[in-house]
Design an enzyme around this catalytic site. Structure first.
Site, PDB file in Angstrom:
ATOM      1  N   ARG A 227     -24.341  25.087  37.255  1.00 27.28           N
ATOM      2  CA  ARG A 227     -24.653  23.914  36.799  1.00 27.28           C
ATOM      3  C   ARG A 227     -25.195  23.815  35.468  1.00 27.28           C
ATOM      4  O   ARG A 227     -26.263  24.651  35.108  1.00 27.28           O
ATOM      5  CB  ARG A 227     -25.600  22.988  37.714  1.00 27.28           C
ATOM      6  N   HIS A 275     -15.862  23.398  32.792  1.00 30.73           N
ATOM      7  CA  HIS A 275     -16.261  22.849  34.254  1.00 30.73           C
ATOM      8  C   HIS A 275     -15.025  23.197  35.076  1.00 30.73           C
ATOM      9  O   HIS A 275     -14.513  22.383  35.834  1.00 30.73           O
ATOM     10  CB  HIS A 275     -16.677  21.630  34.485  1.00 30.73           C
TER      11      HIS A 275
END
Ligand SMILES: NC(=O)C1=CN([C@@H]2O[C@H](COP(=O)(O)OP(=O)(O)OC[C@H]3O[C@@H](n4cnc5c(N)ncnc54)[C@H](OP(=O)(O)O)[C@@H]3O)[C@@H](O)[C@H]2O)C=CC1
Ligand SMILES: O=C(O)C(=O)CO
Length: 312
Positions: A227, A275
């Site tokens: 993250r 991502h």
């Protein structure tokens, strides 16, 4: 059995058809605003609060590995999902292999100095460089869970020394395990390539800061697969600019999409992806959810339940 499904971007008709096939007898429907009809299970990603709130569910399944977004929504709306309703997440379901592909390809890229050769090519420079040696290329994986364990296995197979850091001690064959904050310094000291596969929790936000990066070997590399909030981006830039870090590959960012004004876009030693390190593979995920629901219905012990107090 009634199942409601909500995902803002997935191919909902495909998911509903496949889930119905694998759970004969279940009635699977797309949840739409205003649907307050009974449901036994909810399958969700970024769900509206009203989808879950006030329902007598047997369980909720997050349609990804990380549950940080649903837990942060829960923090703001605790009534959305009482503690008595278990929350499950996807364990691997094809993400382990994707993480292995990503990590192995980038570690080999750095190990074979392709970053240096690319920089030389920009200057039309023909210059063979000294080889790197595996013994100077210790891989340190933060987070030794489902995905970290898979990545460790794949890099061991390429002959790199591999170590991991987690809350509890691990016994992964060939991998040196470090546990808890008291062993973090020892873990970092020999690490040349730091790979982040931690969950996003109150304890891990901002963990990759200048103080941590300064404890790595000189000319280290960072691979952030978990993250964006784990990394203090300005401090990462400082570590790159003072040459503590030789390179970084980032899949995740504190703000996504990464804002145009971020200096990370242009940094010559940063590479990035949007991502995509590991995405939910529908076939594997549907089989996993169907298996888990069948187990729950039988009263079996099933894995994948999130510990809401720990945050992962
Ligand atoms: N970029 C992408 O495309 C994707 C990113 N992800 C990210 O990867 C993360 C990891 O996934 P997964 O492997 O399935 O998760 P797991 O829950 O299986 O593993 C988490 C690991 O982190 C360790 N950990 C948690 N908190 C701490 C802490 N405070 N200190 C030290 N270690 C800690 C755990 O330790 P212990 O084992 O002792 O509990 C465990 O080993 C997800 O949470 C998600 O954010 C996931 C999929 C795709
Ligand atoms: O499953 C997750 O947690 C993801 O980040 C998917 O990209």
């Amino acid at each position: 059995m009634e199942i409601i499904f909500y995902h803002p971007t997935f191919d909902t008709p495909y998911w509903i058809a496949q889930l119905s096939k694998q759970l004969p007898g279940a009635n699977v429907r797309e949840w739409k605003k205003g649907d307050n009809q009974h449901a036994d299970y909810a399958l969700v990603w970024h769900p509206p609060v009203e989808m879950l709130q006030g329902r007598d569910l047997k369980a909720v399944f997050a349609l990804g590995a990380g549950v940080d977004s649903i837990l942060s929504k829960l923090k703001a709306n605790p009534e959305m999902l009482p503690e008595s309703i278990p929350l499950f997440r996807l364990e691997d379901t094809g993400m382990g292999l994707q993480m292995q592909e990503y990590a192995v390809s980038q570690v080999l890229h750095w190990f074979r100095r392709f970053d240096d050769y690319q920089a030389q090519q920009q200057k039309s420079e023909w210059q063979p460089l000294a080889d790197y040696h595996r013994e100077d290329f210790t891989i340190g994986i933060m987070g030794a869970g489902v995905l970290g364990g898979k990545v460790a296995e794949s890099l061991l197979a390429w002959g790199f020394p591999v170590r991991c850091w987690s809350r509890s001690r691990k016994t992964l064959p060939g991998v040196q395990s470090f546990a808890g904050t008291e062993e973090l310094g020892d873990f970092l000291r020999e690490t040349r390539v730091l790979i982040n596969l931690l969950p996003n929790t109150a304890e891990t936000v901002g963990i990759i800061n200048l103080n941590l990066l300064n404890q790595l070997q000189d000319n280290s590399y960072l691979l952030n697969l978990a993250r964006g909030v784990h990394v203090v981006e300005e401090e990462l830039l400082q570590a790159l600019n003072n040459n503590k870090l030789k390179g970084a590959m980032l899949d995740v960012f504190s703000r996504e999409p990464l804002p145009q004004e971020s200096p990370l876009w242009q940094h010559p030693r940063v590479v990035m992806t949007p991502h995509i390190a590991a995405v939910t593979r529908p076939q594997e995920a549907i089989a996993y959810i169907a298996r888990t629901i069948t187990g729950l219905e039988r009263g079996d012990h099933v894995s994948g339940q999130v510990d809401r107090q720990r945050g992962y």
